[in-house]
Design an enzyme around this catalytic site. Structure first.
Site, PDB file in Angstrom:
ATOM      1  N   CYS A  76       0.841  -1.194   0.000  1.00 18.42           N
ATOM      2  CA  CYS A  76       0.000   0.000   0.000  1.00 18.42           C
ATOM      3  C   CYS A  76       0.886   1.259   0.000  1.00 18.42           C
ATOM      4  CB  CYS A  76      -0.991  -0.024   1.167  1.00 18.42           C
ATOM      5  SG  CYS A  76      -2.363   1.137   0.949  1.00 18.42           S
ATOM      6  N   HIS A 176      -3.921  -4.648  -0.455  1.00 14.93           N
ATOM      7  CA  HIS A 176      -3.551  -5.275   0.820  1.00 14.93           C
ATOM      8  C   HIS A 176      -3.613  -6.795   0.670  1.00 14.93           C
ATOM      9  CE1 HIS A 176      -3.368  -1.765   3.500  1.00 14.93           C
ATOM     10  NE2 HIS A 176      -4.265  -1.243   2.677  1.00 14.93           N
ATOM     11  N   GLU A 178      -2.661  -8.968   2.703  1.00 16.51           N
ATOM     12  CA  GLU A 178      -3.027  -9.550   4.001  1.00 16.51           C
ATOM     13  C   GLU A 178      -4.532  -9.528   4.233  1.00 16.51           C
ATOM     14  OE1 GLU A 178      -2.651  -5.145   4.981  1.00 16.51           O
ATOM     15  OE2 GLU A 178      -1.780  -6.566   3.534  1.00 16.51           O
TER      16      GLU A 178
END
Length: 196
Positions: A76, A176, A178
């Site tokens: 990001c 992202h 994750e």
């Protein structure tokens, strides 16, 4: 051994947990001197680019990242900080990835670009292994890296932009991983497996 660089400008835990789900035991580091002791590193980031870049410079991270010879990936804002410059605060960045970060031209769409969106593969790379056309990942951003020779994967929201970039041992993911379910996990595994 994976280092997660903690500059105080990111939610470190979500990135750490994502790697732990892959069987890794990442270490959150708070001192630039620690970086050289790790096989690969993650530079996460959220917030305003000028604030984050000032922290990197003031705390000695810029030199440590410049000297690092192993795989290092920004996520990001971390990806944007690896580029040459950003319009967000009009600051010079780390200059490891060619290209500039500009405000997304979203037209009639809302900003920031938030939510799931498709990916388009521009170039095959170790970091794109197993990625299928039009798979979706989770984005939250209002600035983006322009598409250029460093772009491996692109996205589109009002305009086309870089979603994954790489140059030498440096890489970045605008979204992202994750927070991007199985696809994100696969892409993080690709980073773990990436050999220079």
């Amino acid at each position: 051994m994976i280092a997660i660089i903690n500059t105080g400008c990111a939610n470190i835990n979500s990135v750490r947990f994502a790697f732990e789900r892959l069987g890794q035991t990442p270490t959150v580091i708070t001192s630039p001197e620690q970086l050289a002791g790790f096989e690969r590193a993650i530079l996460p980031g959220v917030g305003h680019a000028s604030v984050a870049m000032k922290r990197l410079v003031d705390n000695g991270w810029q030199h440590a990242i410049n000297e690092y010879q192993r795989p290092l990936m920004g996520i990001c804002l971390g990806m944007q900080l690896l580029c040459e410059s950003t319009e967000e605060g009009n600051v010079q960045c780390l200059g490891k990835i060619p290209g500039h970060v500009t405000a997304l031209d979203v037209g009639q769409l809302t900003s920031p670009h938030m939510g799931w969106n498709n990916l388009t593969i521009n170039k095959e790379h170790a970091l794109t292994k197993g990625l299928k056309p039009d798979e979706q990942v989770y984005f939250v951003h209002s600035f983006a890296h322009t598409v250029n020779n460093a772009t491996l994967v692109s996205g589109e929201y009002g305009q086309r932009f870089s979603a994954i970039v790489a140059k030498d041992n440096y890489a970045g993911m605008q979204f992202h991983p994750e927070r991007s379910a199985k696809i994100g996990a696969r892409l993080l595994q690709n980073f773990v497996d990436w050999q220079l």
